[in-house]
Each structure stands twice: as C-alpha cells, then as structure tokens.
Design a protein around this motif. Structure first.
Motif, short mmCIF file in Angstrom:
data_model
loop_
_atom_site.label_atom_id
_atom_site.label_comp_id
_atom_site.label_asym_id
_atom_site.label_seq_id
_atom_site.Cartn_x
_atom_site.Cartn_y
_atom_site.Cartn_z
N ILE A 36 0.83 -1.21 0.00
CA ILE A 36 0.00 0.00 0.00
C ILE A 36 0.87 1.26 0.00
CG2 ILE A 36 -0.31 0.23 2.52
CD1 ILE A 36 -3.22 1.01 1.92
N LEU A 37 2.03 1.21 0.65
CA LEU A 37 2.95 2.36 0.61
C LEU A 37 3.44 2.61 -0.82
CD1 LEU A 37 5.11 1.70 3.80
CD2 LEU A 37 3.27 3.36 3.55
N ASP A 38 3.75 1.52 -1.53
CA ASP A 38 4.20 1.62 -2.92
C ASP A 38 3.08 2.18 -3.79
OD1 ASP A 38 6.12 1.29 -4.94
OD2 ASP A 38 5.36 -0.70 -5.45
N ASP A 39 1.86 1.66 -3.60
CA ASP A 39 0.72 2.10 -4.39
C ASP A 39 0.39 3.57 -4.15
OD1 ASP A 39 0.44 -0.40 -5.50
OD2 ASP A 39 -1.21 -1.02 -4.17
N MET A 40 0.55 4.05 -2.92
CA MET A 40 0.15 5.41 -2.60
C MET A 40 1.18 6.44 -3.03
SD MET A 40 0.56 5.30 1.57
CE MET A 40 -0.36 6.78 1.89
N GLY A 41 2.35 5.99 -3.49
CA GLY A 41 3.32 6.92 -4.04
C GLY A 41 4.41 7.35 -3.08
N VAL A 42 4.64 6.60 -1.99
CA VAL A 42 5.75 6.90 -1.09
C VAL A 42 7.05 6.79 -1.87
CG1 VAL A 42 7.06 5.97 0.87
CG2 VAL A 42 4.59 6.29 1.05
N ASP A 43 7.93 7.78 -1.76
CA ASP A 43 9.16 7.80 -2.56
C ASP A 43 10.16 6.74 -2.12
OD1 ASP A 43 8.83 10.33 -4.29
OD2 ASP A 43 8.39 11.07 -2.29
N ILE A 44 10.35 6.63 -0.80
CA ILE A 44 11.31 5.66 -0.26
C ILE A 44 10.65 4.88 0.86
CG2 ILE A 44 13.58 5.33 0.82
CD1 ILE A 44 12.93 8.72 -0.64
N LYS A 68 7.19 -1.64 -7.08
CA LYS A 68 7.00 -1.18 -8.45
C LYS A 68 7.49 0.25 -8.65
CE LYS A 68 2.53 -1.99 -8.29
NZ LYS A 68 2.34 -2.70 -7.01
N ARG A 69 7.34 1.09 -7.62
CA ARG A 69 7.65 2.51 -7.77
C ARG A 69 8.68 3.02 -6.76
NH1 ARG A 69 1.72 5.02 -7.32
NH2 ARG A 69 2.85 6.97 -7.69
N SER A 70 8.59 2.57 -5.54
CA SER A 70 9.38 3.14 -4.45
C SER A 70 10.82 2.67 -4.45
CB SER A 70 8.75 2.78 -3.10
OG SER A 70 7.41 3.19 -3.01
N VAL A 71 11.71 3.54 -3.97
CA VAL A 71 13.07 3.13 -3.62
C VAL A 71 12.95 2.30 -2.34
CG1 VAL A 71 15.32 3.95 -2.81
CG2 VAL A 71 14.09 5.21 -4.61
N ILE A 72 13.69 1.20 -2.26
CA ILE A 72 13.65 0.34 -1.07
C ILE A 72 14.97 0.47 -0.32
CG2 ILE A 72 13.32 -1.98 -0.15
CD1 ILE A 72 10.85 -0.70 -1.53
N ALA A 224 15.73 21.22 3.96
CA ALA A 224 15.63 19.77 3.78
C ALA A 224 14.59 19.48 2.72
CB ALA A 224 15.27 19.09 5.09
N ARG A 225 14.75 18.39 1.99
CA ARG A 225 13.79 18.01 0.96
C ARG A 225 13.40 16.53 1.04
NH1 ARG A 225 12.86 22.43 1.16
NH2 ARG A 225 12.65 24.03 -0.46
N GLN A 226 13.65 15.92 2.18
CA GLN A 226 13.15 14.57 2.44
C GLN A 226 12.63 14.55 3.87
OE1 GLN A 226 15.16 10.69 1.29
NE2 GLN A 226 15.43 10.54 3.52
N ILE A 227 11.44 13.95 4.05
CA ILE A 227 10.85 13.82 5.39
C ILE A 227 10.70 12.34 5.71
CG2 ILE A 227 8.86 14.30 6.85
CD1 ILE A 227 8.26 16.74 5.14
N GLU A 228 11.26 11.92 6.84
CA GLU A 228 11.14 10.54 7.30
C GLU A 228 10.01 10.48 8.31
OE1 GLU A 228 14.95 8.83 8.22
OE2 GLU A 228 15.86 9.71 6.42
N CYS A 229 9.07 9.57 8.11
CA CYS A 229 7.85 9.54 8.90
C CYS A 229 7.25 8.14 8.89
CB CYS A 229 6.85 10.56 8.37
SG CYS A 229 6.68 10.57 6.55
N THR A 230 6.17 7.95 9.65
CA THR A 230 5.52 6.64 9.71
C THR A 230 4.00 6.81 9.67
OG1 THR A 230 5.42 6.63 12.13
CG2 THR A 230 7.36 5.63 11.12
N ILE A 231 3.31 5.78 9.21
CA ILE A 231 1.86 5.77 9.25
C ILE A 231 1.41 5.78 10.71
CG2 ILE A 231 -0.23 4.46 8.67
CD1 ILE A 231 1.11 5.60 6.21
N ASN A 232 0.44 6.63 11.02
CA ASN A 232 -0.10 6.78 12.38
C ASN A 232 0.93 7.31 13.38
OD1 ASN A 232 -2.53 5.77 11.42
ND2 ASN A 232 -2.15 3.69 12.17
N PRO A 265 -3.28 11.12 -1.30
CA PRO A 265 -3.89 11.13 0.03
C PRO A 265 -5.11 10.23 0.18
CG PRO A 265 -4.38 13.17 -1.13
CD PRO A 265 -3.38 12.44 -1.96
N LYS A 266 -5.69 9.81 -0.93
CA LYS A 266 -6.88 8.94 -0.84
C LYS A 266 -6.55 7.59 -0.22
CE LYS A 266 -9.71 11.00 -4.49
NZ LYS A 266 -8.87 12.17 -4.73
N TYR A 267 -5.25 7.25 -0.14
CA TYR A 267 -4.85 5.99 0.47
C TYR A 267 -4.63 6.12 1.98
CZ TYR A 267 -3.81 3.79 -4.08
OH TYR A 267 -3.89 3.24 -5.32
#
Length: 515
Positions: A36-44, A68-72, A224-232, A265-267
């Motif tokens: 779901i993180l990959d589908d929602m467009g999370v960059d990394i 499919k999209r995200s850097v791992i 800064a141009r990257q934000i590290e964060c978590t769901i909830n 954001p719909k995800y």
C-alpha cells in the motif's frame, strides 16, 4: 518527477515503526503494508534492518523484489557486516538504498560509542565509502544530530558527502529540538558545508515533546527536501512524525508551504487502518487526519455551520483522505460478487482463501446484526488480516455470568490443528475467558492493556477489543472484533499470544536502535 520544491516522503513504518514495543509484524503483514505504501506513491520505503534477523533480511529482500515505484532502503549501523547485509537485501530492488548511521553527539560518543570525535569521522568515511561501492544511492544519518555541536556536525556531514553519501539525514533522535532550532540547524549546515548542494537533506523527528510534525516541516523550511515519517506516527517511545499529517499539512497549506509530494492522500485512511490492524495499535479517536472523530462534529454551533457550508469547520474534505460515508446496502442476502465489490470500494484486496473466510464471517455477522455498516466490514477484514497464519485460534466460547459468581468460561481452541476444550472460572467473564486460554496454552505473560470500544452505534454493534501482553521483556498486542464482546476479547488475547509465541520461537533480534 521531482521539481526543486518536491519533498521526498521516506516511510519508516516497517523499520522505526516496528521498533515500537509490541508492534512486531509478520512477513506477510510487512508485505501488505509495503504494497500500500508503494501504491500510494511513497518515494522511499525503509523496509527493515537486514542484519537484525533472518526474518528482517527476508522481508527487505522480498519487498525489494515486489516494489514497483518506491526506492527500497535497508538500515545499517556503521559496521561492515551491517552494510554488506543491507546491500545484499536491497540488490533485488529496481532502485535500492543503503541507509547507514552513526552517533555524533557528545553524550552518545562518551557513553554508547566510546569513541573520540576523530575516530567517528574516520568511521563515517570508511563506512559510507563501503556502502557507495555497493550501491549508488547511500543515505547517511547523524544519530542525535540535534544534540551535536554544530561545528562538529558540519565536519561529519562534510566527511559523509565527500565519501559519497547522496542523502544526509539529521535526525532529532530523542525529540528534543524546537522548530526554530531545527530549521536553523539545516540552514547553518547547508551554508557552511562544502558541496552541500550535492546531497538531499532529510529530517527525521521523534514526538517526545509532541513536536515531530512541526519540527519536520521546520526542517523543510530550512532546506531539507526529504521527510522521514511513519503511518499513524508509529514508533518507539512517543513515536515518529505522522506521514498522514505531513502529507495533508503540505497539501492543505500550500500557501505557506510551496512544496509537493507524490503521495496520493486517498490511500491515507486505508493505510492507517491496515497498520493499526497488523501492529495491534489502535488509532486514537481524535488523531489528526485518520482518527474516527477527525471529521465528526457534535457541537451545535459547529453542526449549524457545517449544514450551511462545510468549509466553516472543515479545512479538508473527508473524501480527500479516503473517508467514505457509511452505507447500509450490505445484508444477509448479499452475495459473493457484491461483497467483493464492497471490499474493492473500501480499498481491500485479499486472496481467495482469505476472501472466503471473510465472506463466511460476513454472513455470520449479517445473521446477527440488523444493519451491516462499512465500519463493520472493515473491522471484519482487518481482523482477518491480523489473524492469518495464526498457530492458535478461537473455535467456540460459552460464558456463564451473573451476580452470583464465580463466572465460568468454556472455551474450545484450535492448537496446531488439534481442538482442545477447557473450562475455567474467574473474577468476571473476561477473567474467566482469559483463564481458559491459559489452561489450553499455558504461559507466563501478563495482561498490561485491555481496551474495548464499539465499531458502530447500537446495542448490536461489534465490539473491538485491544489487548497487550508482556513476557520476558517482550511485548505483543492483538485486536479482535465481534458482536459478542467476550468473543472479541478472546480473539484479541489469542492474537497477542500468537505474536508472543512467534517471537519466542525465532532467534532473538539484536538490540538495535537507530535515528
């Protein structure tokens, strides 16, 4: 994709979030969250700490294969073995990253690292160089950056960039900074360090003082141009900056924050519910963006304004974050096709076996409830997700209770394919039920949390129960839902017990704490 004001969203739910006591996830659960993180467009996506255990290595490797999209990214201490293991895990990704870190603050150097400033500078050069020889995308973090003297921090950042780091993360590891201080730190570092423009600077903030989101956005204002964060906002201690709050703050206040992100954001609501289900951590009702009350209005003045114009008291539309209006179209006459379509509307994609079990439980629920709300179906599916592959399961429960006491529970459970029935008494029906579980699966775990809330309104509402167990320094959490609160209680307890047993049966994680 990324303009000069694009902010990269780096999600660490599967690494830093999982460090929250009791939030350990199975491989299958991690794969669901990563999808779901990959589908929602999370960059990394920081998928884990590969050196921590074979399970973590396998999770990072499999997520890397599927993305499919995200850097791992895989996390690594400033140790050659860690870096090599992280490189091996992310090599399967279309785009992989090694994220390595070392402490820089005086208190960490003296008490944890037991190294001098000069020795740490040598370690930075050595380990970042090793990581860069394995992969082009290398992130370096200064653990406890906000309590590091700025002159020394500049030297550390310079060494990391010179050795090949492409991202520089300056975390507020202990949640100590204020927004003004954090912004100024980035401005100073970027102004004083040679070749600072060759790296993307990153924020990583903990919420010990409730400032994680504010500090993160202040860091972006500082360059800064990257934000590290978590769901909830999941994470150890008070947690991390919440991804959903970061994304919606940038989206809603574009007038003062002229940045963009790739996250759809719909995800957000769906991702929040999934992470809550697999981690066993309930989302507080008044949690910003994704809490149950985030778009609820009870005050008469607020309701009057909402009826006249929603913008009087809502700065975001519920649909923007994936919140749908409750519907009552599902019932006992609904078939498989309608149920599957409803799941798709709610954002769930589950396998055939899980679907059949969820459909069976939906039919049972529809027989007991007059109306089946979307929230009921969400609770049912999330419970199904959380209990996949469990070693022990609740089959049947009968409870005899009343003022006379003692209360009695007769419980049948499936333990590794064998059905076992036990009868126990207790000080109340819940105590009797939990004693019956202990009789079937003897253990020394203690109950440290027991919470109940109704999924929907009405006397026939499903009760959703959260349970936390502790044993030998390990903590596990579980959730269960049912129209019978005692059945939900038994399921929640067994879910937590399954996680505790699974952790005890695998090699211990190394004690790894980071950024």
């Amino acid at each position: 994709m990324a303009g000069k004001d694009h902010v990269f969203i780096f999600d660490t739910t599967l690494r830093d979030g999982e460090q929250s006591p009791g939030a350990s996830m199975t491989l299958e659960e991690k794969l669901q969250v990563a999808e779901i993180l990959d589908d929602m467009g999370v960059d990394i996506i920081e998928a884990g700490f590969p050196i921590a255990s074979n399970g973590d290595f396998e999770a990072v490797s499999e997520i890397a294969r599927r993305a499919k999209r995200s850097v791992i990214a895989g996390l690594a201490r400033a140790i050659h073995a860690d870096i090599d293991r992280a490189g091996e895990a992310v090599r399967h990704a279309e785009r992989g990253r090694i994220h390595t870190f070392v402490s820089t603050s005086p208190i960490h150097l003296e008490h944890q690292m037991k190294k001098t400033e000069a020795q740490v500078l040598d370690i930075i050069t050595d380990t970042v160089t090793r990581a860069r020889n394995l992969i082009d995308d290398v992130e370096w973090s200064a653990m406890d950056a906000t309590r590091t003297p700025i002159e020394y921090l500049c030297r550390c950042v310079e060494a990391a960039i010179r050795a090949g780091a492409t991202t520089i993360n300056l975390p507020d590891t202990v949640g100590y900074a204020t927004p003004d201080e954090y912004k100024a730190m980035f401005e100073t570092i970027r102004a004083q360090v040679p070749d600072a423009d060759k790296a993307v600077f990153s924020v990583h903030c903990h919420d010990d003082l409730g400032l994680a989101v504010a500090n993160s956005l202040a860091g972006v204002a500082g360059g800064a141009r990257q934000i590290e964060c978590t769901i909830n906002g999941l994470g150890e201690r008070a947690g991390n900056a919440a991804l959903e709050e970061i994304v919606m703050a940038i989206r809603t206040r574009a007038d003062v924050m002229p940045y963009d992100s790739s996250v759809d954001p719909k995800y957000l609501t769906r991702a929040s519910k999934l992470v809550s289900a697999v981690s066993g951590f309930p989302v507080q009702f008044n949690k910003a963006i994704v809490g149950k009350n985030a778009f609820a209005h009870e005050s008469g003045i607020h309701q009057d304004g909402m009826l006249k114009n929603a913008e009087t008291y809502e700065i975001m539309k519920p649909a923007d974050v994936g919140v749908r209006a409750t519907s009552l179209v599902m019932g006992k006459h609904s078939g498989r096709h309608a149920f599957r379509q409803k799941l798709e509307e709610l954002g769930y994609e589950i396998g055939d076996n899980a679907f059949e079990e969820a459909f069976r439980r939906f039919k049972d629920l529809a027989d007991r409830k007059k109306h089946v709300y979307d929230e009921d179906i969400e609770a049912l599916v999330e419970n199904e997700i959380a209990t996949q592959g469990e070693q022990i399961k609740v089959i049947a429960l009968t409870v005899i209770a009343g003022t006379g006491g003692p209360q009695k529970a007769i419980l049948t459970m499936d333990v590794d394919g064998q059905h076992i029935t036990k009868e126990s008494t207790g000080d109340g029906p819940v105590d009797a039920t939990f004693n019956a579980i202990k009789a079937i699966v003897p253990h020394e775990a203690t109950l440290s949390l027991y919470q109940v809330h109704a999924v929907t309104e009405g006397t026939d509402a499903q009760g959703e129960v959260s349970v936390r167990l502790e044993a030998n320094g390990r903590i596990s959490t579980g959730k269960g839902a049912d129209t019978d609160t005692l059945v939900a209680s038994a399921r929640a307890y067994v879910s937590a017990l399954n996680k505790l047993i699974a952790r005890q049966n695998r090699p211990d994680h190394q004690e790894l704490r980071a950024v």
